[in-house]
Design an enzyme around this catalytic site. Sequence first.
Site, short mmCIF file in Angstrom:
data_model
loop_
_atom_site.label_atom_id
_atom_site.label_comp_id
_atom_site.label_asym_id
_atom_site.label_seq_id
_atom_site.Cartn_x
_atom_site.Cartn_y
_atom_site.Cartn_z
N HIS A 148 -17.25 9.62 -55.74
CA HIS A 148 -17.54 8.34 -55.11
C HIS A 148 -17.73 7.30 -56.21
CE1 HIS A 148 -19.09 5.47 -52.17
NE2 HIS A 148 -19.99 5.14 -53.09
N ASP A 203 -26.57 5.12 -40.75
CA ASP A 203 -26.20 4.25 -41.88
C ASP A 203 -25.48 3.01 -41.38
OD1 ASP A 203 -25.64 3.58 -44.72
OD2 ASP A 203 -23.58 3.88 -44.06
N ARG A 256 -29.14 -4.45 -43.21
CA ARG A 256 -29.40 -4.79 -44.62
C ARG A 256 -28.54 -5.96 -45.06
NH1 ARG A 256 -27.65 0.17 -47.47
NH2 ARG A 256 -28.09 -1.01 -49.34
N SER A 264 -27.68 5.45 -48.47
CA SER A 264 -26.51 5.02 -47.70
C SER A 264 -25.25 5.75 -48.20
CB SER A 264 -26.35 3.50 -47.85
OG SER A 264 -25.12 3.06 -47.38
N LYS A 324 -23.16 9.55 -46.21
CA LYS A 324 -21.76 9.74 -45.85
C LYS A 324 -21.15 10.90 -46.63
CE LYS A 324 -21.87 5.37 -46.45
NZ LYS A 324 -21.90 3.94 -46.55
N1 URA Z 1 -21.99 1.56 -50.61
C1 URA Z 1 -22.60 2.12 -49.54
O1 URA Z 1 -22.04 2.98 -48.86
N2 URA Z 1 -23.85 1.73 -49.24
C2 URA Z 1 -24.52 0.79 -49.95
O2 URA Z 1 -25.63 0.49 -49.62
C3 URA Z 1 -23.86 0.20 -51.06
C4 URA Z 1 -22.59 0.62 -51.37
#
Ligand code: URA
Length: 448
Positions: free
Chosen positions: A86, A165, A172, A187, A191
């Site tokens: 990621h 999320d 947010r 967050s 995922k």
């Molecule tokens: N990417 C995400 O998935 N969440 C965040 O809060 C910031 C970047």
Amino acid sequence: MTATRLPAQLIRAKRDGEELTDAELRAVMAAITDGSIPDYQVSALLMAIFFRGLSDRELATWADAMVRSGDVLDLSAIARAKVDKHSTGGVGDKISLPLAPAVAACGVAVPMVSGRGLGHTGGTLDKLEAIPGFRVDLSVERFTQLVDELGVCLIGQTARIAPADKRLYALRDVTGTIESIPLIASSIMSKKLAEGIDGLVLDCKVGRGAFMKKLPDARALCAAIRTIGEAAGKRVTCVLTQMDAPIGTHVGNALEVVETIEVLRGGGPDDTRELTIALGAEMLVLGGVARDAADGAARIAAALDDGRALAVFRRLVEAQGGDPRVCDAPDEVLPRARVTEVIAAERDGVVARLDAEAIGIAGVWLGAGRRTKEDAIDPAAGVVLAAREGGLVRRGQPLATLHHDEPGADRVAQARALVAGAISVDERITAWPRRSRVIEVLRGTLAP
Ligand code: URA
């Protein structure tokens, strides 16, 4: 039995710096998921977390509750180790495209659930969709089948992956609580942990073009990511990489696919290849295929140079509905901009600065990213850099080429001014040491 506290009591407790219990955090997440707690109370709690943070225990529980708000993919039937990468987001960051097939070609499976562009940074899904026919909305069953058969599949987040999320992220975004390390880390990990992976390599970008501008903040984000990952029993390696200048030469969706094919043919810009190899090497180590990073790097380099990575990419494109001829003749298959215009150097000198954020924003003005949620992407739009940091240029030589479809538009003028201002040529500098993109590698404590 301890009395259950009301949402308002929990908000007050967090506001005043108290730790919440695991049961309280899980109950709040369940209410966030089923909608039984209203937006104003969730927003207040997020702001309390923004200021007070979460302890390691709270962070691990909060993230685990987010993962469990939806489905966790079960890839246990796939024998190979499953490792994902990621990136926290960069400009010209097409690394997932050459990396995923290269890692799969070396024997580690890559189940990758990716995102779209965010702000001035690009997204893997938008880049893949620049390939005519390419589908990122496959079913979970097809995703699992392709990860098993090809060793790789790239899709978008489904409604069933980490729904908590989705709600938290949307709140947010509009309540000034995006830039919180525990909230960003949970967050991202909610995922990734839902993908059914054994390990994760986090490419944490630092610098002008990254969300984390300072090294200490990037290190803190890595620590939070590792806390969450290791509490879930996953191996996590964080690679801090420099994101001052755009990665490689091409910025924009179809343009980045062109550069991807160059890298998959064993070429491409030095830094794009360097990042592909460095991140891929760490994935092979986590997957137990490489002894160490040097061994992993040699394996990834070989897969890029001998055509195995390109062969996997070709099969992946075909399996996901895309036109596989993109591997042979990308310029013929990919959408092309109607207009190209060159920005030329005004003096002789050395390129002392290439501002990734400004070039990323220019890309958005040209149509490569979204200015509003509703905007459609122009897959052909973007910027190709002729200038590289430290490169010598002569007056009149091209520094960059803009690709767009609307000569004379105000938004193109904005982009032109941004790109021209983003590239500084200094007549006084004569030599410039080449910098590695990799700043440091933080390996986790769970051994492969
Ligand atoms: N990417 C995400 O998935 N969440 C965040 O809060 C910031 C970047």
